[in-house]
Scaffold this motif. Structure first.
Motif, PDB file in Angstrom:
ATOM      1  N   SER A 241       0.849  -1.180   0.000  1.00 31.06           N
ATOM      2  CA  SER A 241       0.000   0.000   0.000  1.00 31.06           C
ATOM      3  C   SER A 241       0.891   1.238   0.000  1.00 31.06           C
ATOM      4  O   SER A 241       1.926   1.261   0.679  1.00 31.06           O
ATOM      5  CB  SER A 241      -0.916   0.017   1.223  1.00 31.06           C
ATOM      6  OG  SER A 241      -1.689   1.200   1.247  1.00 31.06           O
ATOM      7  N   PHE A 242       0.487   2.254  -0.781  1.00 28.88           N
ATOM      8  CA  PHE A 242       1.235   3.504  -0.833  1.00 28.88           C
ATOM      9  C   PHE A 242       0.815   4.409   0.310  1.00 28.88           C
ATOM     10  O   PHE A 242      -0.350   4.442   0.717  1.00 28.88           O
ATOM     11  CB  PHE A 242       0.997   4.217  -2.167  1.00 28.88           C
ATOM     12  CG  PHE A 242       1.831   3.674  -3.286  1.00 28.88           C
ATOM     13  CD1 PHE A 242       3.181   4.006  -3.372  1.00 28.88           C
ATOM     14  CD2 PHE A 242       1.288   2.827  -4.227  1.00 28.88           C
ATOM     15  CE1 PHE A 242       3.949   3.500  -4.395  1.00 28.88           C
ATOM     16  CE2 PHE A 242       2.049   2.317  -5.247  1.00 28.88           C
ATOM     17  CZ  PHE A 242       3.400   2.654  -5.339  1.00 28.88           C
ATOM     18  N   ALA A 243       1.784   5.163   0.827  1.00 25.62           N
ATOM     19  CA  ALA A 243       1.537   6.110   1.901  1.00 25.62           C
ATOM     20  C   ALA A 243       2.047   7.485   1.480  1.00 25.62           C
ATOM     21  O   ALA A 243       2.665   7.639   0.417  1.00 25.62           O
ATOM     22  CB  ALA A 243       2.209   5.649   3.192  1.00 25.62           C
ATOM     23  N   PHE A 244       1.793   8.487   2.329  1.00 29.13           N
ATOM     24  CA  PHE A 244       2.179   9.851   2.000  1.00 29.13           C
ATOM     25  C   PHE A 244       3.709   9.956   1.916  1.00 29.13           C
ATOM     26  O   PHE A 244       4.447   9.315   2.647  1.00 29.13           O
ATOM     27  CB  PHE A 244       1.652  10.814   3.067  1.00 29.13           C
ATOM     28  CG  PHE A 244       2.041  12.242   2.853  1.00 29.13           C
ATOM     29  CD1 PHE A 244       1.402  13.019   1.888  1.00 29.13           C
ATOM     30  CD2 PHE A 244       3.065  12.814   3.598  1.00 29.13           C
ATOM     31  CE1 PHE A 244       1.766  14.333   1.687  1.00 29.13           C
ATOM     32  CE2 PHE A 244       3.433  14.121   3.403  1.00 29.13           C
ATOM     33  CZ  PHE A 244       2.780  14.892   2.436  1.00 29.13           C
ATOM     34  N   GLY A 245       4.182  10.819   1.011  1.00 29.73           N
ATOM     35  CA  GLY A 245       5.610  11.046   0.870  1.00 29.73           C
ATOM     36  C   GLY A 245       6.305  10.015  -0.003  1.00 29.73           C
ATOM     37  O   GLY A 245       7.533   9.862   0.081  1.00 29.73           O
ATOM     38  N   GLY A 246       5.550   9.314  -0.830  1.00 32.33           N
ATOM     39  CA  GLY A 246       6.165   8.324  -1.706  1.00 32.33           C
ATOM     40  C   GLY A 246       6.604   7.056  -0.997  1.00 32.33           C
ATOM     41  O   GLY A 246       7.421   6.297  -1.531  1.00 32.33           O
ATOM     42  N   LYS A 247       6.063   6.812   0.202  1.00 27.82           N
ATOM     43  CA  LYS A 247       6.403   5.603   0.947  1.00 27.82           C
ATOM     44  C   LYS A 247       5.539   4.440   0.468  1.00 27.82           C
ATOM     45  O   LYS A 247       4.343   4.589   0.218  1.00 27.82           O
ATOM     46  CB  LYS A 247       6.202   5.815   2.444  1.00 27.82           C
ATOM     47  CG  LYS A 247       7.100   6.882   3.057  1.00 27.82           C
ATOM     48  CD  LYS A 247       8.542   6.418   3.064  1.00 27.82           C
ATOM     49  CE  LYS A 247       9.422   7.335   3.897  1.00 27.82           C
ATOM     50  NZ  LYS A 247       9.517   8.694   3.362  1.00 27.82           N
ATOM     51  N   LEU A 248       6.174   3.265   0.359  1.00 25.24           N
ATOM     52  CA  LEU A 248       5.475   2.038  -0.013  1.00 25.24           C
ATOM     53  C   LEU A 248       5.588   1.061   1.147  1.00 25.24           C
ATOM     54  O   LEU A 248       6.695   0.669   1.548  1.00 25.24           O
ATOM     55  CB  LEU A 248       6.080   1.417  -1.274  1.00 25.24           C
ATOM     56  CG  LEU A 248       5.463   0.076  -1.717  1.00 25.24           C
ATOM     57  CD1 LEU A 248       3.994   0.262  -2.088  1.00 25.24           C
ATOM     58  CD2 LEU A 248       6.239  -0.531  -2.884  1.00 25.24           C
ATOM     59  N   VAL A 249       4.433   0.675   1.693  1.00 28.30           N
ATOM     60  CA  VAL A 249       4.377  -0.284   2.800  1.00 28.30           C
ATOM     61  C   VAL A 249       4.029  -1.646   2.223  1.00 28.30           C
ATOM     62  O   VAL A 249       3.004  -1.794   1.544  1.00 28.30           O
ATOM     63  CB  VAL A 249       3.337   0.140   3.852  1.00 28.30           C
ATOM     64  CG1 VAL A 249       3.325  -0.844   5.023  1.00 28.30           C
ATOM     65  CG2 VAL A 249       3.620   1.543   4.341  1.00 28.30           C
ATOM     66  N   SER A 250       4.872  -2.636   2.463  1.00 27.02           N
ATOM     67  CA  SER A 250       4.653  -3.975   1.921  1.00 27.02           C
ATOM     68  C   SER A 250       4.818  -5.005   3.025  1.00 27.02           C
ATOM     69  O   SER A 250       5.490  -4.775   4.037  1.00 27.02           O
ATOM     70  CB  SER A 250       5.643  -4.272   0.786  1.00 27.02           C
ATOM     71  OG  SER A 250       6.977  -4.200   1.247  1.00 27.02           O
ATOM     72  N   LEU A 251       4.152  -6.138   2.832  1.00 31.48           N
ATOM     73  CA  LEU A 251       4.243  -7.243   3.795  1.00 31.48           C
ATOM     74  C   LEU A 251       4.393  -8.544   3.035  1.00 31.48           C
ATOM     75  O   LEU A 251       4.019  -8.660   1.868  1.00 31.48           O
ATOM     76  CB  LEU A 251       3.013  -7.281   4.702  1.00 31.48           C
ATOM     77  CG  LEU A 251       1.641  -7.501   4.048  1.00 31.48           C
ATOM     78  CD1 LEU A 251       1.275  -8.966   3.979  1.00 31.48           C
ATOM     79  CD2 LEU A 251       0.561  -6.739   4.801  1.00 31.48           C
ATOM     80  N   GLU A 252       4.961  -9.500   3.733  1.00 29.73           N
ATOM     81  CA  GLU A 252       5.159 -10.832   3.156  1.00 29.73           C
ATOM     82  C   GLU A 252       4.997 -11.858   4.256  1.00 29.73           C
ATOM     83  O   GLU A 252       5.669 -11.792   5.285  1.00 29.73           O
ATOM     84  CB  GLU A 252       6.553 -10.958   2.531  1.00 29.73           C
ATOM     85  CG  GLU A 252       6.822 -12.325   1.919  1.00 29.73           C
ATOM     86  CD  GLU A 252       8.193 -12.415   1.290  1.00 29.73           C
ATOM     87  OE1 GLU A 252       8.555 -13.484   0.792  1.00 29.73           O
ATOM     88  OE2 GLU A 252       8.919 -11.395   1.324  1.00 29.73           O
ATOM     89  N   ASN A 253       4.076 -12.785   4.075  1.00 30.20           N
ATOM     90  CA  ASN A 253       3.843 -13.843   5.053  1.00 30.20           C
ATOM     91  C   ASN A 253       4.581 -15.085   4.606  1.00 30.20           C
ATOM     92  O   ASN A 253       4.223 -15.715   3.605  1.00 30.20           O
ATOM     93  CB  ASN A 253       2.349 -14.143   5.183  1.00 30.20           C
ATOM     94  CG  ASN A 253       1.602 -13.017   5.867  1.00 30.20           C
ATOM     95  OD1 ASN A 253       2.118 -12.432   6.820  1.00 30.20           O
ATOM     96  ND2 ASN A 253       0.412 -12.697   5.401  1.00 30.20           N
ATOM     97  N   ALA A 254       5.633 -15.415   5.340  1.00 30.61           N
ATOM     98  CA  ALA A 254       6.405 -16.606   5.006  1.00 30.61           C
ATOM     99  C   ALA A 254       5.595 -17.847   5.329  1.00 30.61           C
ATOM    100  O   ALA A 254       4.640 -17.816   6.119  1.00 30.61           O
ATOM    101  CB  ALA A 254       7.721 -16.625   5.778  1.00 30.61           C
ATOM    102  N   LYS A 255       5.971 -18.950   4.720  1.00 30.61           N
ATOM    103  CA  LYS A 255       5.276 -20.204   4.954  1.00 30.61           C
ATOM    104  C   LYS A 255       5.468 -20.612   6.405  1.00 30.61           C
ATOM    105  O   LYS A 255       6.601 -20.716   6.886  1.00 30.61           O
ATOM    106  CB  LYS A 255       5.823 -21.294   4.033  1.00 30.61           C
ATOM    107  CG  LYS A 255       5.032 -22.593   4.110  1.00 30.61           C
ATOM    108  CD  LYS A 255       5.547 -23.616   3.103  1.00 30.61           C
ATOM    109  CE  LYS A 255       4.724 -24.896   3.178  1.00 30.61           C
ATOM    110  NZ  LYS A 255       5.204 -25.913   2.224  1.00 30.61           N
ATOM    111  N   PRO A 256       4.395 -20.819   7.151  1.00 31.17           N
ATOM    112  CA  PRO A 256       4.547 -21.093   8.587  1.00 31.17           C
ATOM    113  C   PRO A 256       5.192 -22.440   8.839  1.00 31.17           C
ATOM    114  O   PRO A 256       5.078 -23.364   8.053  1.00 31.17           O
ATOM    115  CB  PRO A 256       3.103 -21.052   9.110  1.00 31.17           C
ATOM    116  CG  PRO A 256       2.273 -21.395   7.916  1.00 31.17           C
ATOM    117  CD  PRO A 256       2.989 -20.844   6.720  1.00 31.17           C
ATOM    118  N   ASN A 257       5.858 -22.509   9.972  1.00 27.06           N
ATOM    119  CA  ASN A 257       6.494 -23.748  10.419  1.00 27.06           C
ATOM    120  C   ASN A 257       5.770 -24.208  11.670  1.00 27.06           C
ATOM    121  O   ASN A 257       5.490 -23.425  12.572  1.00 27.06           O
ATOM    122  CB  ASN A 257       7.976 -23.497  10.706  1.00 27.06           C
ATOM    123  CG  ASN A 257       8.732 -24.792  10.918  1.00 27.06           C
ATOM    124  OD1 ASN A 257       8.142 -25.804  11.247  1.00 27.06           O
ATOM    125  ND2 ASN A 257      10.035 -24.744  10.720  1.00 27.06           N
ATOM    126  N   ALA A 258       5.481 -25.506  11.724  1.00 28.86           N
ATOM    127  CA  ALA A 258       4.728 -26.032  12.864  1.00 28.86           C
ATOM    128  C   ALA A 258       5.490 -25.904  14.169  1.00 28.86           C
ATOM    129  O   ALA A 258       4.913 -25.750  15.234  1.00 28.86           O
ATOM    130  CB  ALA A 258       4.342 -27.494  12.614  1.00 28.86           C
TER     131      ALA A 258
END
Length: 1003
Positions: A394-411
């Motif tokens: 998602s883009f934020a003010f000031g040209g900032k890009l907020v990103s997330l990544e959910n790694a494959k969970p480990n039991a």
């Protein structure tokens, strides 16, 4: 929400996850009849088309069969090499048949659809499962505990996982482990489950409920935890699902209880381990979270039992349920409604045409609607795992890009959630020109101010401006022009603002501040730090810097770094710390280790002497102790002359508890008959000017700094004090033969002596042939004897320890020392006890006259005596007994009451040790220690000990009372290392012996 339905009384199996589109295979169920009582059987394939709003599923192929089926399993075997593009459908028949069908050929309408078939099983085949790792392996279960592993590459020769379980029983279900490919589980209606290891071809564990009411209807492995499985019970008396963990398989670790009647089928979602389906005789289909044992979803069902339920492998939100009312329903666990679909389906069953053939369109059919009771279906309490977003931005003010990544969970590990924030730049050229403009504007202002400062001669202001503008080179150049003080300030500011890997090193070189480097550097880089100090440090601070680095290394946790501290102390010329560090690093008392230390110390002291053009520093207590040990080792090996050269000059530093006299040569003995008036028993060797001189002293560690001293005389300080008379004194020797003469000793002063203490006879008398012979023999000094200081002697001939200490009287102010002794102390019979001797430097004739005057006449009244002793002692008629000299009785003061506990504690500990000890040598040590502690009690009576030593002794007594002997030894070490050695040398070594023996005996 119901998606589709099939009007069949059949068992089912979904197509593999790799197959697209999704198909559902159905086979006529054995032991079930529909309303027509038809005995025909068939296999049918239906396509799941979710774009079609109707409830019907499109039939894609069918095959008439002569078998009815108990179980279907659809595997992906052959899909990779296109041999079987739709995989293989495995069917378990009611007559022990295991049949392999080519699904693609059935859907294509071909007739040659059977790949292989076998009727090896006894009874119906109720259990089938395809190995998820090796898809060519299929497990099947029948009656009489029969389990076969089929290889579709060689279908004719199945194998068994091991011997049949006893007693023989039907196999209701089999399942491959989802994490370990060679583990297989099977279960029977009796409630027992077995786990097989195909590598060992044997049964490895059995699990069963102790209530014996568990009729197993389903078995499933946890998709993520290899040791967990679930078993379901179809017994109405026990309608539960048990969770087992094979790591503690004595009982189920969790029980899921919500069904009111027996559970008929279970299925665990491979896409989300927190979803477990179950259906039972109570007409309910429940979705569980096995980790919390709660129901997270319940599907709306009809009034008939559901006997088989399965998740769709490709679409994890879809499931199918087969019931006894002749329907197979397909549901979505994601919720929704299907009322419009149902009405549309009913309306499509009628045609809006005139039934009488008029051709007119009839109005819409108005059917009576029966109001169905509202069904409330609660959504899932938690979103399933497969709809979790793998990524997001998602883009934020000031040209900032907020990103997330959910790694494959480990039991085994909790899921981690990381959010990244980055700057997005699209107009790079625009930004470059803007930055250039700002740099020009700001630079012009600073340059103008610097110019103004320089024109007015304000170097300090110009330097400040340069530093503010981060123009380091300009600031340094201007600071050089501004003077040394300004340059030093600028250098400090420069190093404060600049941070790099070598900034500290440059700062130390420039500012000459090496203390900070040595205090903060990584000890792994100690070699580089020492090299820098050796290169740049000033001579007057070099030693302290090396000591600082050595101290840090010695305090390090790493033993290898601790050993390297010795090199720093060598560079510093600090002998005492070198000895301390070397002792800690070596740890033992190996003679070769001590030799290594002495070599280093000798070379280091010689190097310090030559490089600094001065005498070496005074010897510390620790070095003196090591030198005493080294001399003791040399003496024990016979190197007496060498050993004496390594003794310290100051005997207060020598570690000893007694004085041992070692004879180097022996006197000449002339025998005369008693009463014959002959010469004295012993005549000294007289050295003339032509005689060979005495043997030279061997060079040694201390010989280069010593010079001869005069012999020991009565009234002069004892040997232990003569050694410390001056820093340039030579180790004590007996008088040279040229100055020796025969004489008698004055009578005893009457004072009692402590063993080995100052002023005792032991301190003066030579050790003749292993005897302490001063009570029996008149001695001559015609010998070269060496007083050697040694440790505790535990031999059979130890000198007796007296119980009273000499009461010293201060000498008068006008005290004149008596003439030196040049003859033995103890006088033979008939000698004048008041005879005085002249100094060794008197004229020769006076000495001869003195000698004749002091020659003792023989007493004819004495009987002939034979004195027997140890080997080497004179025997026969040559020894005459001496008169015993009465001792003056001395009254001792009482020990102060506050210190009486010390005497009681130490004596009590010795008595406890004596009661336990069995070794005669140990008992002799303890008896001797009990006597020698009188020196401590005398000091307590006289109150001559410092408060620190007295406090430490009380702490030792308290540790003895609590039997903490190791703590007591630690306190002992602290007292010795922080006190004057001469103040404690008479009793502290003895006290250490007592503590050591008590710790060893465990009293």
């Amino acid at each position: 929400m119901k998606l589709k339905e099939i009007n069949r009384t059949a068992i089912q199996s979904w197509s593999p996850a790799q197959h697209h589109p999704i198909y559902l295979a159905t086979g006529t169920s054995a032991q079930q009849l529909d309303a027509s009582f038809s005995t025909n059987a068939s296999l049918e394939f239906f396509e799941l088309d979710l774009t079609d709003p109707s409830l019907d599923m499109k039939s894609c192929g069918s095959l008439s069969s002569s078998h009815r089926y108990h179980k279907l399993a659809w595997g992906p075997y052959g899909m990779d090499d296109e041999g079987h593009p739709s995989g293989v459908l495995i069917a378990g028949g009611e007559h022990g048949n295991v049949i392999l069908y080519d699904a693609a050929k059935i859907m294509a309408g071909e007739t040659d659809v059977i790949i292989a078939e076998s009727d090896k099983h006894t009874g119906p085949v109720r259990a089938l499962d395809v190995n998820p790792f090796q898809t060519n392996l299929v497990a099947s279960g029948g009656n009489e505990s029969e389990i076969y592993i089929w290889d579709m590459n060689n279908f004719g020769s199945p194998m068994t996982p091991g011997p049949k379980t006893q007693p023989l029983e039907d196999i209701s279900c089999v399942a491959w482990n989802r994490q370990v490919q060679h583990i297989l589980a099977s279960a029977s209606p009796s409630g027992r489950a077995s786990v097989w290891d195909l590598r060992k071809n044997d049964l490895i564990i059995k699990v069963s409920d102790h209530s014996n009411r568990m009729h197993c209807s389903g078995l499933a492995w946890n998709p993520e935890v290899a040791t967990q499985l679930v078993l379901s019970s179809e017994d109405d008396r026990m309608p539960v699902i048990q969770m087992w963990d094979l790591r503690f398989a004595t009982s189920p670790f969790k029980i899921l209880e919500n069904h009111t009647r027996g559970v008929l089928s279970i299925n665990w979602s491979l896409a989300d381990p927190e979803l477990l389906l179950s259906c039972g005789k109570d007409n309910r289909i429940l979705c569980w979270n096995p980790n919390t044992a709660e129901v997270v979803y319940e599907l709306p069902t009809s009034s008939q039992w559901c006997f088989d339920i399965q998740w769709c492998p490709r679409n994890p939100a879809v499931l199918s349920a087969a019931s006894f009312d002749g329907h197979i329903d397909v549901y979505s666990i994601m919720g929704g409604t299907n009322q419009a679909q149902s009405q549309r389906h009913i309306s499509n069953a009628f045609v809006n045409l005139d039934p009488f053939g008029t051709g007119q369109t009839l109005p819409p059919l108005q059917l009576p609607q029966t109001a169905a009771p509202p069904v409330t279906v609660n959504p899932l309490k938690k979103p399933p795992k497969w709809i979790r977003r793998p990524v997001g931005a998602s883009f934020a003010f000031g040209g900032k890009l907020v990103s997330l990544e959910n790694a494959k969970p480990n039991a085994q590990q909790p899921a981690s959630h990381v959010v990244h924030i980055s700057q997005v730049v699209t107009e790079t050229a625009f930004l470059k020109r803007s930055d250039r403009l700002q740099a020009t504007l700001s630079g012009g202002d600073v340059d103008g101010l610097i110019t103004q400062a320089l024109l007015t001669g304000d170097f300090e202001g110009a330097v400040e401006l340069c530093l503010h503008d981060n123009r380091m080179a300009d600031s340094i150049i201007l600071a050089i022009a501004g003077g040394a003080e300004l340059l030093e300030k600028t250098q400090k500011k420069y190093f404060t603002k600049t941070h790099s890997k070598i900034t500290k090193l440059i700062s130390a070189v420039v500012m000459k501040d090496w203390h900070d480097i040595l205090k903060t550097c990584d000890l792994q880089n100690w070699k580089e730090a020492l090299a820098a100090v050796m290169t740049y440090a000033q001579p007057e601070e070099f030693s302290s810097l090396c000591d600082l680095l050595g101290g840090r290394l010695e305090a390090a946790v790493d033993a290898q770094l601790q050993a390297q501290a010795c090199l720093c102390y060598i560079c510093a010329g600090n002998v005492e710390k070198l000895v301390s560090c070397w002792t800690k690093a070596q740890g033992g008392h190996c003679p070769l280790s001590l030799q290594d230390l002495v070599e280093k110390v000798v070379v280091l002291r010689r190097a310090v002497e030559q490089t600094q053009r001065s005498s070496p520093t005074a010897i510390g207590i620790l070095l003196a102790e090591k030198m005493s040990q080294y001399a003791g080792l040399l003496a024990s090996q016979g190197s007496l002359s060498t050993a004496i050269t390594y003794l310290p000059d100051n005997t207060n530093q020598v570690c000893y508890t007694g004085v041992v006299c070692v004879c180097v040569s022996y006197p000449q003995v002339d025998q005369y008959a008693p009463g014959s008036g002959g010469a004295p028993l012993y005549q000294p060797h007289q050295y003339s000017s032509s005689a060979a001189p005495p043997p030279a002293e061997p060079p040694g560690f201390f010989s280069q700094y010593t010079q001869p001293t005069s012999p020991v005389y009565p009234g002069h300080p004892p040997v232990s004090q003569c050694l410390s008379s001056s820093p340039t004194s030579r180790p004590p020797f007996f008088p040279s033969p040229s100055s020796s003469s025969s004489f008698t000793a004055p009578p005893s002063s009457g004072g009692s002596f402590q063993h080995g203490g100052p002023g005792s006879p032991v301190s003066y008398m030579p050790h003749i042939h292993g005897f302490w012979a001063f009570h029996e023999l008149p001695l001559t000094l015609d010998m070269k004897a060496i007083y050697f200081l040694a440790g505790p002697q535990n031999g059979w001939n130890d000198p007796p320890a007296l119980n009273r200490a000499s009461k010293k009287k201060p000498p008068p102010m006008n005290y004149t020392p008596p003439a030196p002794i040049t003859a033995p102390i103890m006088a033979p019979l008939g000698a004048d006890p008041q005879a005085q001797l002249v100094p060794s430097g008197a004229p020769q004739q006076h000495q001869q006259h003195q000698q004749q005057q002091l020659s003792p006449p023989m007493n004819p009244a004495l009987p002939k005596t034979s004195m027997e002793g140890a080997p080497g002692a004179p025997t026969g008629d040559v020894i005459q007994p001496l008169r015993s000299i009465p001792a003056e009785k001395i009254m001792k003061k009482p020990i102060p009451e506050e210190h009486l506990v010390l005497k009681n504690t130490f004596e009590g500990l010795i008595q406890k040790c004596l009661a336990v000890a069995t070794d005669p040598q140990t008992k002799r040590k303890l008896d001797d220690a009990n006597k020698r502690l009188e020196a401590l009690y005398d000091k307590l009576r006289e109150q001559t000990l410092s408060p620190a030593i007295v406090g430490g002794l009380h702490n030792i007594a308290r540790s003895i009372e609590s039997r903490a002997y190791a703590e007591g030894l630690g306190i002992h070490t602290h007292i010795v290392s922080h006190s004057n050695f001469s103040e404690t040398s008479a009793f502290m070594p003895v006290l250490k012996v007592v503590l050591t023996q008590a710790n060893k005996l465990g009293v």
